[in-house]
Motif scaffolding. Structure first.
Motif, PDB file in Angstrom:
ATOM      1  N   ASP A 134      -4.195  -5.963  -7.637  1.00 29.83           N
ATOM      2  CA  ASP A 134      -5.444  -5.286  -7.270  1.00 29.83           C
ATOM      3  C   ASP A 134      -6.282  -4.999  -8.508  1.00 29.83           C
ATOM      4  OD1 ASP A 134      -4.713  -5.279  -4.622  1.00 29.83           O
ATOM      5  OD2 ASP A 134      -3.934  -3.235  -4.646  1.00 29.83           O
ATOM      6  N   GLY A 194      -1.822   0.823  -4.384  1.00 30.13           N
ATOM      7  CA  GLY A 194      -2.082  -0.442  -3.709  1.00 30.13           C
ATOM      8  C   GLY A 194      -3.370  -0.426  -2.903  1.00 30.13           C
ATOM      9  N   ASN A 195      -3.642  -1.546  -2.237  1.00 23.83           N
ATOM     10  CA  ASN A 195      -4.853  -1.719  -1.434  1.00 23.83           C
ATOM     11  C   ASN A 195      -6.128  -1.477  -2.230  1.00 23.83           C
ATOM     12  OD1 ASN A 195      -3.314  -2.329   0.811  1.00 23.83           O
ATOM     13  ND2 ASN A 195      -3.309  -0.233   1.596  1.00 23.83           N
ATOM     14  N   GLY A 248       0.810  -1.205   0.000  1.00 20.41           N
ATOM     15  CA  GLY A 248       0.000   0.000   0.000  1.00 20.41           C
ATOM     16  C   GLY A 248       0.839   1.247   0.000  1.00 20.41           C
ATOM     17  N   SER A 287     -11.830  -3.945  -3.124  1.00 18.29           N
ATOM     18  CA  SER A 287     -11.182  -5.141  -2.580  1.00 18.29           C
ATOM     19  C   SER A 287     -10.991  -6.155  -3.696  1.00 18.29           C
ATOM     20  CB  SER A 287     -12.036  -5.754  -1.471  1.00 18.29           C
ATOM     21  OG  SER A 287     -13.307  -6.127  -1.985  1.00 18.29           O
ATOM     22  N   ARG A 328      -6.908   0.819  -4.325  1.00 22.80           N
ATOM     23  CA  ARG A 328      -7.377   2.205  -4.406  1.00 22.80           C
ATOM     24  C   ARG A 328      -7.255   2.771  -5.813  1.00 22.80           C
ATOM     25  NH1 ARG A 328      -3.890   4.067   0.678  1.00 22.80           N
ATOM     26  NH2 ARG A 328      -2.461   2.758  -0.518  1.00 22.80           N
ATOM     27  N   SER A 379     -11.755   2.756  -3.061  1.00 25.96           N
ATOM     28  CA  SER A 379     -11.025   1.537  -2.761  1.00 25.96           C
ATOM     29  C   SER A 379     -11.857   0.334  -3.148  1.00 25.96           C
ATOM     30  CB  SER A 379     -10.684   1.479  -1.265  1.00 25.96           C
ATOM     31  OG  SER A 379      -9.861   0.376  -0.994  1.00 25.96           O
ATOM     32  N   GLU A 433       1.676  -5.671  -6.295  1.00 22.62           N
ATOM     33  CA  GLU A 433       0.392  -5.758  -5.596  1.00 22.62           C
ATOM     34  C   GLU A 433      -0.646  -4.822  -6.214  1.00 22.62           C
ATOM     35  OE1 GLU A 433       0.534  -5.706  -1.356  1.00 22.62           O
ATOM     36  OE2 GLU A 433       2.501  -6.664  -1.297  1.00 22.62           O
ATOM     37  N   SER A 434      -0.176  -3.675  -6.728  1.00 17.17           N
ATOM     38  CA  SER A 434      -1.101  -2.757  -7.398  1.00 17.17           C
ATOM     39  C   SER A 434      -1.677  -3.400  -8.651  1.00 17.17           C
ATOM     40  CB  SER A 434      -0.384  -1.457  -7.767  1.00 17.17           C
ATOM     41  OG  SER A 434       0.077  -0.784  -6.632  1.00 17.17           O
TER      42      SER A 434
END
Length: 977
Positions: free
Chosen positions: A925, A941-942, A2, A654, A944, A652, A921-922
């Motif tokens: 996502d 990341g996360n 993130g 998930s 968003r 955001s 990770e982005s």
């Protein structure tokens, strides 16, 4: 991971501004001290230096740096990619130096040029492996630089077993042939244990076995009459290296193909070799020249096309010569090998060869001297006899003949009979031999070097081989070159027990750069004086410079006018010159030039530093430094704002697997993902992460070597990973189109549903020079945008055919925010303007080609989303753009190390720099978020998303780009179908 923690609650806007200032300062300092145009200046050298050291000492390098730092005038040559122009004009400051990426430039075996020719080549005959010299205007005319960290080669005989890794920095053979003991890595060295595919336990044992087989266990190859060998597809030439103790000379050859750099390894070791292929043309060697032709897993289909290739072997073999065949058809009984063996037996029998031994994975035939047998088989129409007139012609650019020649059994002799036929009397031959024996001894005195400093020698105009014969007492081997436009004396040279090749010096020689220690040119330049463009003196000097090693010698004997001109031109080629008065054959005094190529080191030129200082004060540089860093911080501020104020611009999502069925571990039911640029950095990390998520990952990359390495590394970390590699050049539409066909074929043959579920367009480059693609596009635009657009268009049917929702993920960059206006006509999208720029690269060009390409990716993503919505309301194919932020990858590898180190350090200090694994990770996502992400821009990341720049969201611009891209795509399809 993130990105939200970067500016936590304790951080302030003031801290962010400090970060901005320092990042900008780092880029500013990096440009000053790491100017992105590397240059090359000479290492101090002296004719009196007789040291046999393998490489300069650290203290020597330091003294070199200090010495030359204050003498910029010693190097005036400009670093610039320059092509041959007519009329040819050499700049007053000296011949330009090619950019570093051309350090292995081989003009007539240039992969990029061959790709242009592929539609017109007979691939079933492997014509792409033949020599293909580009037209003059496509031939580089600049000095080929050494690679990074190049060292003076290790000297013979140590070089037989060890060479510097930095001089041949290719790992493919060590990786794929390590178990066969071809070559192994040992620190800074390559070690050659003497193995091969069919002699893993060493060449000496294998050579003795061949001796036993040819002499019925009574002797060795030398006692079997073998003195000259042709080694086909020679690996790293260990077979030839271990024949030397028997006094057997070997001509080794291999093509420039997937087994990268075989010939470069051989020559670096000090073993005679050249690039060549037995495909559609005769080999550049005379008829009846070799006592043995050796093929150990040489990957030549001798049985195909009515045996035309093995008939070429018949031409090259002397009567009673041997053909050694160590390959699966000689011993395996599975697959098609028995059928291949039967075809070989039929072909060899028709040519009146006799199989004399077949054991331990090897078969040996002898070419019988039996004209009656040949005539009988010709009457039975088993073979066709070649016309004797064709047999006598020099084999230079001669198509292979589907016939068998009747070889003349000409014995080796101190005075070859073939020379008498050319009118060269025995007295003249003797005079030549004695003259060169005297001259060679004088040469060594005048060069003032240790004998071990010269190993690879070429006589560029060998005549009857007197120079090479005189060199026999020295620890060297000589490539005797007979120009195809002179009398065919090469047969006589072979009858003297020497080796060589035909060549026309109007074209470059088939060898790697930096492969000879000494070039000898006796009356060569005057011979080509009236041969027209491409053969002028400067062209031949440039080729000499390409193939001579740093600190190597070029000895030139010629007419006075030519000697004078070479003497004037030599400094422009960065050659040191000494003149010596020697006697010619007829006791007349003549001037002989001893030229020595200076050693180049990759350093910074003072004049370029001044230019860099001026440029750092320009608006172009400040625009790049300020806007790029402002763009990155702007994206993080959006995240910060969204975190504290709940901004609508920040959403955001998930991760969800509902869009794709990843529950099954069966290969045939796993979702399939295609990732471009998958061999390093972000692409490699994404491939690993998705394999962990249960995807069947198809890795797309330009290098088969890196693809193999990546597959092995992912498998090592994840044994359950399902992977498939495809070698594709994303900048080439033809390569991308070929990939689509290969992918569809693979899906069909693998009995996998004919669809894919995820396409990740990640491939990208940051080029420091303008490099046109085959289609004439700027390579940075072609790779970063056009390739992604074309690949997506070609794979849309497979995405639509998916039984579950599918997705396109386009990797973009924060640098798109640096573009405030744009237009998208054809020239703009293809990068023609940047390719034509004389200042490429500068900040404005970076902005044009990199930032604009990333803007194009975003506009394309949004427009693709809109286009799909018009035809598909079910969101079956969704589109997401993802910006991973600042990632430490090798995309900046073409920039000087100062820029990279300072930029990475400053970003790391303020926790703005991510590893590839973190940044991946982005991408994950964006790949796994629910279908409503279509048309979103992921960052940080996360899961968003934020808003990209206003320009990137302009629907009119997006439609303009879409229409132009479709036009380019359609034209490319028409061209390549």
């Amino acid at each position: 991971m993130g990105g939200g923690y970067v500016f936590g609650s304790a951080r302030s806007g003031q801290t962010a501004m400090v970060a901005l200032v320092l990042v900008v300062g780092s880029f500013f300092a990096g440009y000053i001290f790491g100017n992105n145009a590397p240059i090359y200046i000479p290492q101090p050298s002296s004719y009196s230096n007789s040291s046999s050291s393998s490489s300069p000492s650290p203290s020597g390098w330091l003294m070199s740096l200090l010495f030359y730092a204050y003498r910029p005038s010693d190097f005036a040559n400009r670093v610039e990619q320059t092509y041959r122009r007519t009329p040819l004009v050499i700049p007053q400051r000296g011949v330009n130096v090619c950019p570093l990426e051309f350090n292995e430039y081989i003009p007539c075996h240039n992969v990029t040029y061959v790709q242009q020719l592929l539609p017109s080549l007979n691939l079933s005959r492997r014509e792409e492996l033949d020599r293909h010299c580009p037209p003059l205007e496509q031939r580089l005319f600049c000095l080929v630089p050494p690679p990074k960290d190049y060292k003076v080669p290790i000297r013979w005989p140590t070089s037989r077993d060890y060479v510097w890794r930095s001089n041949v920095n290719h790992t493919h053979l060590a990786e794929v042939k390590g178990g066969q003991n071809w070559v192994h890595e040992q620190g800074e060295l390559w070690w050659f244990p003497g193995g091969g595919t069919h002699f893993k336990h060493g060449a000496p044992e294998y050579i003795q076995r061949l001796g036993n087989m040819t002499t019925n266990e009574t002797g060795d190859l030398r006692s079997a009459g073998v003195e000259q060998v042709l080694d086909v597809g020679c690996g790293v030439a260990s077979f030839a290296a271990y024949l030397l103790p028997l006094g057997i000379q070997t001509m080794s050859f291999a093509p420039k193909d997937g087994h990268e750099n075989q010939i470069q390894f051989a020559l670096e070791r000090g073993i005679g070799a050249m690039i060549s292929a037995i495909a559609t043309k005769q080999m550049p060697y005379p008829s009846s020249s070799f006592d043995m032709v050796h093929c150990s897993r040489c990957r030549v289909d001798w049985h195909e096309n009515d045996g035309v290739l093995i008939k070429e072997v018949n031409r090259l073999l002397r009567p009673n010569g041997y053909f050694v065949y160590s390959a699966p058809p000689a011993y395996r009984k599975d697959k098609d090998f028995p059928l291949i063996w039967d075809k070989l037996v039929n072909l060899t029998t028709a040519m009146c060869w006799k199989l004399i031994s077949r054991k331990v994975q090897t078969a040996i035939w002898v070419k019988q001297d039996d004209q009656a047998c040949l005539m009988k088989n010709a009457e039975l129409e088993l073979i066709t006899i070649c016309d004797s007139k064709d047999v006598s012609k020099p084999s230079w650019k001669v198509p292979l003949r589907d016939c068998v020649d009747i070889s003349e059994n000409t014995p080796k002799a101190s005075y070859p009979a073939s020379l008498r036929k050319l009118g060269i009397s025995e007295d003249e031959f003797t005079l030549d031999t004695n003259f060169w024996r005297e001259q060679v001894n004088r040469y060594w005195e005048l060069m003032k070097v240790n004998r071990t400093e010269v190993r690879n020698v070429m006589d560029t105009n060998a005549y009857v081989g007197g120079f090479a014969a005189a060199m026999n007492s020295y620890p060297v081997w000589v490539m005797n070159v007979v120009p195809a436009t002179t009398n065919d004396t090469l047969s006589g040279i072979y009858q003297r027990g020497l080796t060589g090749a035909y060549h026309d010096w109007c074209e470059p020689f088939s060898t790697y750069p930096r492969t000879y220690d000494l070039l000898h040119a006796d009356r060569l330049l005057s011979h080509y004086r009236n041969h027209g463009e491409g053969c002028v003196l400067e062209d031949i000097m440039l080729e000499m410079d390409r193939i001579i090693r740093p600190q190597g010698f070029i000895i030139i004997r010629d007419e006075e006018a030519i000697i004078s001109k070479v003497q004037d031109l030599a400094p422009k080629f960065l050659w040191e010159v000494e003149t010596h008065e020697l006697q010619d054959k007829y006791k007349k005094t003549e001037t002989v030039l001893f030229c020595r190529k200076k050693f180049w080191a990759i350093l910074m030129e003072m004049e370029k530093l001044k230019e860099a200082l001026r440029f750092t004060c320009s608006s172009d540089f400040l625009r790049m430094a300020l806007f790029w860093n402002f763009a990155l911080l702007s994206s993080y501020f959006q995240l910060l704002k969204g975190r504290f104020f709940g901004s609508k611009s920040t959403t955001s999502f998930s991760s969800s697997s509902s869009m794709m069925n990843t529950s099954s571990s069966s290969s045939s039911h796993r979702p399939i993902c295609v990732i471009t640029g998958a061999t390093s950095g972000l692409g490699k990390a994404t491939a690993f992460a998705l394999s962990r998520k249960g995807f069947y990952v198809l890795l797309v990359g330009r290098s088969s070597q890196l693809l193999s390495k990546t597959l092995a590394e992912i498998k090592k970390q994840n044994e359950d990973a399902q992977l498939k590699a495809f070698e594709v050049d994303i900048s080439s539409f033809q390569s991308v189109s070929k990939f689509r066909n290969s992918l569809e074929q693979w899906l069909s043959e693998s009995e996998i549903h004919s669809s894919i579920q995820l396409l990740v367009n990640n491939a990208g480059i940051l080029a420091t020079t303008s490099r046109p693609t085959v289609e004439g596009f700027d390579r940075m635009m072609a790779t970063n945008y056009i390739g992604a657009f074309s690949l997506t268009k070609l794979l849309l049917p497979l995405l639509r055919n998916s039984p579950v929702p599918s997705r396109v993920v386009n990797v973009t960059s924060f640098t798109h925010r640096s573009v405030f206006s744009a237009r998208f006509d054809k020239d703009s999208v293809t990068g023609v303007y940047s390719s034509e720029s004389k200042q490429y690269p500068c900040a404005s060009i970076y902005q044009y080609s990199k930032c604009k390409a990333k803007l194009c990716v975003l506009l394309f993503s949004y427009e693709l989303h809109r286009q799909l919505r018009l035809t598909d309301d079910s969101h079956h194919i969704s589109v997401a753009a993802v910006d991973p932020g600042a990632v430490k990858t090798n995309i900046m590898h073409e920039l000087p190390s100062y820029i990279q180190v300072l930029a990475f350090f400053s970003l790391k200090v303020f926790r703005l720099m991510q590893s590839s694994a973190e940044a991946a990770e982005s991408v994950i996502d964006a790949a796994l978020a629910p279908p409503e992400v279509s048309g979103k821009y992921f960052f940080g990341g996360n899961g968003r998303t934020i808003e990209s720049s206003a320009v990137s969201r302009d629907p009119k611009l997006a439609k303009e780009l879409w229409d132009t891209s479709c036009l380019i795509f359609d034209e490319l399809q028409q061209t390549h179908t």
